[in-house]
Each structure stands twice: as structure tokens, then as C-alpha cells.
Design a protein around this motif. Sequence first.
Motif, PDB file in Angstrom:
ATOM      1  N   GLU A 263      -4.233   3.498   8.481  1.00  0.00           N
ATOM      2  CA  GLU A 263      -5.491   4.359   7.563  1.00  0.00           C
ATOM      3  C   GLU A 263      -6.074   4.757   8.510  1.00  0.00           C
ATOM      4  OE1 GLU A 263      -6.673   0.895   6.307  1.00  0.00           O
ATOM      5  OE2 GLU A 263      -5.804   0.775   4.460  1.00  0.00           O
ATOM      6  N   TYR A 264      -6.152   4.513  10.515  1.00  0.00           N
ATOM      7  CA  TYR A 264      -7.065   5.291  11.432  1.00  0.00           C
ATOM      8  C   TYR A 264      -6.333   6.091  11.451  1.00  0.00           C
ATOM      9  CZ  TYR A 264      -9.005   6.071  15.452  1.00  0.00           C
ATOM     10  OH  TYR A 264     -10.429   6.216  16.957  1.00  0.00           O
TER      11      TYR A 264
ATOM     12  N   GLN B 137      -4.197   7.707   9.944  1.00  0.00           N
ATOM     13  CA  GLN B 137      -4.327   9.279   8.829  1.00  0.00           C
ATOM     14  C   GLN B 137      -6.124   9.786   8.421  1.00  0.00           C
ATOM     15  OE1 GLN B 137      -1.564   8.970   5.227  1.00  0.00           O
ATOM     16  NE2 GLN B 137      -1.741   6.714   5.474  1.00  0.00           N
ATOM     17  N   GLU B 138      -6.820   8.695   8.001  1.00  0.00           N
ATOM     18  CA  GLU B 138      -8.135   9.017   8.072  1.00  0.00           C
ATOM     19  C   GLU B 138      -9.064   9.973   9.750  1.00  0.00           C
ATOM     20  OE1 GLU B 138     -10.120   5.321   8.216  1.00  0.00           O
ATOM     21  OE2 GLU B 138      -9.394   5.017   6.413  1.00  0.00           O
ATOM     22  N   ASN B 139      -8.371   9.876  10.154  1.00  0.00           N
ATOM     23  CA  ASN B 139      -8.870  11.125  12.209  1.00  0.00           C
ATOM     24  C   ASN B 139      -8.045  12.129  11.829  1.00  0.00           C
ATOM     25  OD1 ASN B 139     -11.055   9.018  13.386  1.00  0.00           O
ATOM     26  ND2 ASN B 139      -9.922   7.936  12.467  1.00  0.00           N
ATOM     27  N   GLY B 140      -7.102  12.104  11.050  1.00  0.00           N
ATOM     28  CA  GLY B 140      -5.890  13.436  11.258  1.00  0.00           C
ATOM     29  C   GLY B 140      -5.067  13.935  12.433  1.00  0.00           C
TER      30      GLY B 140
ATOM     31  N   GLU C 115       1.002  -1.180  -0.508  1.00  0.00           N
ATOM     32  CA  GLU C 115       0.282   0.062   0.551  1.00  0.00           C
ATOM     33  C   GLU C 115       1.076   0.829  -0.022  1.00  0.00           C
ATOM     34  OE1 GLU C 115      -3.348  -0.286  -0.185  1.00  0.00           O
ATOM     35  OE2 GLU C 115      -3.506  -2.092  -0.448  1.00  0.00           O
ATOM     36  N   TYR C 116       1.892   1.083   0.445  1.00  0.00           N
ATOM     37  CA  TYR C 116       2.854   2.289   1.037  1.00  0.00           C
ATOM     38  C   TYR C 116       4.217   2.341  -0.287  1.00  0.00           C
ATOM     39  CZ  TYR C 116      -1.494   3.419   3.850  1.00  0.00           C
ATOM     40  OH  TYR C 116      -2.518   4.193   4.847  1.00  0.00           O
TER      41      TYR C 116
ATOM     42  N   ASP D 243      -3.796  -1.274   9.327  1.00  0.00           N
ATOM     43  CA  ASP D 243      -5.204  -0.896  10.126  1.00  0.00           C
ATOM     44  C   ASP D 243      -5.054   0.521  10.291  1.00  0.00           C
ATOM     45  OD1 ASP D 243      -6.558  -2.941   8.473  1.00  0.00           O
ATOM     46  OD2 ASP D 243      -6.939  -4.041  10.311  1.00  0.00           O
TER      47      ASP D 243
END
Length: 223
Positions: free
Chosen positions: A99-100, A102-105, A29-30, A96
Motif C-alpha cells: 500500500e505504501y 502504491q500510494e507514493n508512486g 485485498e488483491y 502495508d
Amino acid sequence: MKISVVIPTLNEEKGIKKTLNKLKPIKKEYDAEFLVIDGGSSDRTREIAREKGAKVIVEERKGYGRAYKTGFSKSKGDIIVTMDGDDSYPAENTLDLIEYFQENGIDFLTTNRFGEIKEGAMTPKHKLGNAILTKVMKLLFNINIKDSQSGMWIFKKSLLKELDLKSNGMPFSEEIKIEAFNNTEIKSIEKPIRYREREGQAKINSWKDGLENLIYLFKKRFT
């Protein structure tokens, strides 16, 4: 977005292979790099780490905090992930968590090993010591977390210039949390994880390291 996973090791041949294998999904993914900061292992830790695609950096200067400082300085990632190399932390869930994050800043994420702790993962003595250190941290610094000694974090590398990290030893783990959570410009959270029994022999000296961590909390608060 580049991810750097920094793992301090000392004679972790039983755990480092499992840890690095479980981190493989991140590379799908990265743009990711795995840095193993080795404190002078006498077993096959370094050889195994290289076979699994990690970059091995030998840090002859002793200390848990020193290993991390060296790893951070050598890392190229925008985001840094840390964990031990003994397979006790859920490396398989790292993607996971990223991703959490990044999604939540989030700027700084630390983990709570008591979210789901496997039997035998931590001795009663270690649980008691951690509880005392976490309570003292809360009283001295007004930081409301449940695991002051967890070694699995995710944070933006750009934060390092904002953190005053002085410890080169075991107190580094509590110090980085104090610096992050006490900075109102940094969005910091604690997230529960699954924690299991380590592979190989533990290196921690319970009484010595516990006392050092306790003294350091007062030293940091009052000096």
C-alpha cells in the motif's frame, strides 16, 4: 492489480509454512499468487508450500539469481514481491508495504534489515560483511542505501525489461538494486523493516559468498 510473491527455497520446511501463513492477508485485498522456486529441497518444503496454496516451481539450475529469474518469468503479477522462505523477513507487514508502494508512486522498493534487527538475526561477521559491501557499492555506484544485501523487494514487473541483470548467483541481490537506483527513470527507495532470526539452518557460505559479491561489484562497475 495482481500481486506475485516470489520466494526462493532450499530445505526451508521450518520457515515456509510461517512465511506463507503471514502472507494470507494479501489475498483478501488483491488477486495474488505465491510462487515458491525450489532449488531441490530434500525435506518437506515443496509439500508444505503446496498445502499452503503456493505454486511450486522446481529450478534444478543452481543459483540465487537463477531462482529469481525463473520466478519472475513465471509470475503473472503487475507487482512482484520477494523475500526468503525462512521467516526472517516480516511477511506479515507485506500488505502495508504494498500500500505504501502504491500510494507514493514508487517503482522499486528495497528494504533495510537494520531498521529493527532482532538479537541473533545476523552474526557479527554477516553485519561486517554487509557493511563492507554496502560501502563499496556506494563508492562505486553512488547509491546511498544502508543494506545492499536485503532480499525483500517490491517492484513493478514492467521494470524488468529496463534492468540488465546478469548474475545468476548471490550478487543478484546487489545487482538489482544497482540497476534500479542508477536508472533516473525509476523511482527507487529503501524502507526499514523488522528483521528476525531465521527458521532452520542457514545456507549462505559467508566468506565465499561475500567475496563473490565483492568481486562482482568491481566487475560490474569496470567491465
